[in-house]
Motif scaffolding. Sequence first.
Motif, PDB file in Angstrom:
ATOM      1  N   GLU A 161       0.672  -1.181   0.016  1.00 33.19           N
ATOM      2  CA  GLU A 161      -0.126  -0.162  -0.129  1.00 33.19           C
ATOM      3  C   GLU A 161       0.902   1.303  -0.035  1.00 33.19           C
ATOM      4  O   GLU A 161       1.742   1.533   1.236  1.00 33.19           O
ATOM      5  N   LEU A 176      -5.409   0.891  -0.547  1.00 33.51           N
ATOM      6  CA  LEU A 176      -6.117  -0.363  -0.585  1.00 33.51           C
ATOM      7  C   LEU A 176      -7.224  -0.604   0.491  1.00 33.51           C
ATOM      8  O   LEU A 176      -6.911  -0.104   1.672  1.00 33.51           O
ATOM      9  N   GLY A 178     -10.573  -3.377   1.574  1.00 34.24           N
ATOM     10  CA  GLY A 178     -11.364  -4.582   0.860  1.00 34.24           C
ATOM     11  C   GLY A 178     -10.546  -5.701   0.630  1.00 34.24           C
ATOM     12  O   GLY A 178      -9.498  -5.332  -0.258  1.00 34.24           O
ATOM     13  N   THR A 179     -10.647  -7.094   1.091  1.00 30.61           N
ATOM     14  CA  THR A 179      -9.457  -8.091   1.100  1.00 30.61           C
ATOM     15  C   THR A 179     -10.429  -9.408   0.843  1.00 30.61           C
ATOM     16  O   THR A 179     -11.296  -9.699   1.544  1.00 30.61           O
ATOM     17  N   ALA A 268      -8.140   3.275   5.826  1.00 29.59           N
ATOM     18  CA  ALA A 268      -7.624   1.990   5.551  1.00 29.59           C
ATOM     19  C   ALA A 268      -7.153   1.184   6.750  1.00 29.59           C
ATOM     20  O   ALA A 268      -6.989  -0.009   6.999  1.00 29.59           O
ATOM     21  N   TYR A 291       3.090  -0.078  13.707  1.00 33.62           N
ATOM     22  CA  TYR A 291       2.267  -0.953  12.896  1.00 33.62           C
ATOM     23  C   TYR A 291       0.979  -0.026  12.665  1.00 33.62           C
ATOM     24  O   TYR A 291       0.318   0.885  13.241  1.00 33.62           O
ATOM     25  N   ARG A 311       1.622  -5.446   7.135  1.00 32.08           N
ATOM     26  CA  ARG A 311       2.261  -6.660   6.856  1.00 32.08           C
ATOM     27  C   ARG A 311       3.778  -6.678   7.296  1.00 32.08           C
ATOM     28  O   ARG A 311       4.796  -6.818   6.904  1.00 32.08           O
ATOM     29  N   ALA A 326      -1.458  -7.542  12.227  1.00 34.19           N
ATOM     30  CA  ALA A 326      -2.355  -7.473  11.063  1.00 34.19           C
ATOM     31  C   ALA A 326      -3.870  -6.987  11.434  1.00 34.19           C
ATOM     32  O   ALA A 326      -4.080  -7.612  12.636  1.00 34.19           O
ATOM     33  N   GLY A 327      -4.500  -6.541  10.751  1.00 38.40           N
ATOM     34  CA  GLY A 327      -5.950  -6.190  11.076  1.00 38.40           C
ATOM     35  C   GLY A 327      -6.771  -6.027   9.888  1.00 38.40           C
ATOM     36  O   GLY A 327      -6.301  -6.370   8.720  1.00 38.40           O
ATOM     37  N   GLY A 329     -10.418  -3.924   8.048  1.00 40.09           N
ATOM     38  CA  GLY A 329     -11.636  -2.679   8.330  1.00 40.09           C
ATOM     39  C   GLY A 329     -13.034  -3.467   8.612  1.00 40.09           C
ATOM     40  O   GLY A 329     -13.258  -4.541   7.971  1.00 40.09           O
ATOM     41  N   LYS A 346      -3.601 -12.298   6.460  1.00 37.65           N
ATOM     42  CA  LYS A 346      -2.483 -11.195   6.159  1.00 37.65           C
ATOM     43  C   LYS A 346      -1.097 -11.310   7.034  1.00 37.65           C
ATOM     44  O   LYS A 346      -0.090 -11.114   6.610  1.00 37.65           O
TER      45      LYS A 346
END
Length: 358
Positions: A161, A176, A178-179, A268, A291, A311, A326-327, A329, A346
């Motif tokens: 990103e 970015l 939406g995953t 994000a 992070y 990441r 890692a997180g 939305g 992630k």
Amino acid sequence: MGGFLLAQSDRVLRTSGVRERFADVDAAAAAVRSGRIPLLVGAIAFDPSRPAALHAPESWDFDSAALPVGDLPEVRLVGQTPSPAEHVARVTRLVKLLGEGELRKVVAARSVQLAADAPIDPELLVAELVRRHPSSNGYAVELTGAGEQHDGAHLVGSSPELLVSKRGSTLTMRPLAGTAPRRPDPAADRDEADQLLASAKNREEHSYVIEWIRDQLSPVCSELTVPDGPALISTPEVWHLATSISAVLRDPATTALDVAVLLHPTPALCGTPTELAMKTITDIEGDRGFYGGAVGWCDERGDGDWIVAIRCAEVAADGRTATAYAGGGIVVASDPDAELDETTTKLRTLLGALNVTI
Ligand SMILES: C=C(O[C@@H]1C=C(C(=O)O)C=C[C@H]1O)C(=O)O
């Protein structure tokens, strides 16, 4: 390792030595603007009110030679904060909160603790990440100067990103949000991508980020080009919705760091509205450290690149322990179990490079 390393697909910036450190982002931005320092590198914390780890290096090389090759130590997963069950419970509570009113999106994150048999060399770790993710942005940043708990530690990661890149008066951004997971079977993998692109829930998550960037940049840009809808990008682990945005600055004296400060933290990583999301995250998770922050450089012309610090892991000063993060939305339509899986997927970017399975 010391210093700063940013490996992008077209070049590797490596610095050494420290001329001056800045824990205060505004002081660093002023030093760049004044022309007093030729190059500034480092990291901004997730919470912009917390100390940064920025410095003016003694020397640097934008076309650094190949990254080192070497063995990383055996690494074990020794803890998860919160536990996977508690992460699901937190997301469940957040979904309820999102249904009640003001908060529209919030990013829930978790971390895992790692222990190594011998020191993890941040440069070898970033080299392994770059080998596995050649089109992402590999980084290793020394965090000294941002408070005792970060002294001698390194933030190491591989982020797809781009917060902002500035050349002359032109800005480019690639947010970015939406995953979906990648699948080994090509047809199943394509299905994941198609479903992601069509998903109203993921498009909603994405739209908050675009709205924020538009709002933050409109006052300082004369042109802002935003495509009608998001496109797909992939890493070896995930698909993402991505939007490539470009803009032209009204005032050419605005630096890449100024723009990074204006944009960070985007929804994000934080949420919408920003302040309420930040407070909600801090109340639940405490301090995220670096992070979800930003990593990058800015030169005396004001040009620079800032990458969203995801990441990643913070590797302790002795290299024997690390914490990976890692997180994801959360919006009112989020499914708590799917959100746990998304953070696990992630985490595999960083953990895979250390041969740790999760
Ligand atoms: C928060 C992370 O990633 C961010 C959140 C995303 C999402 O919620 O879909 C996607 C990409 C990143 O902007 C992370 O990797 O930890």
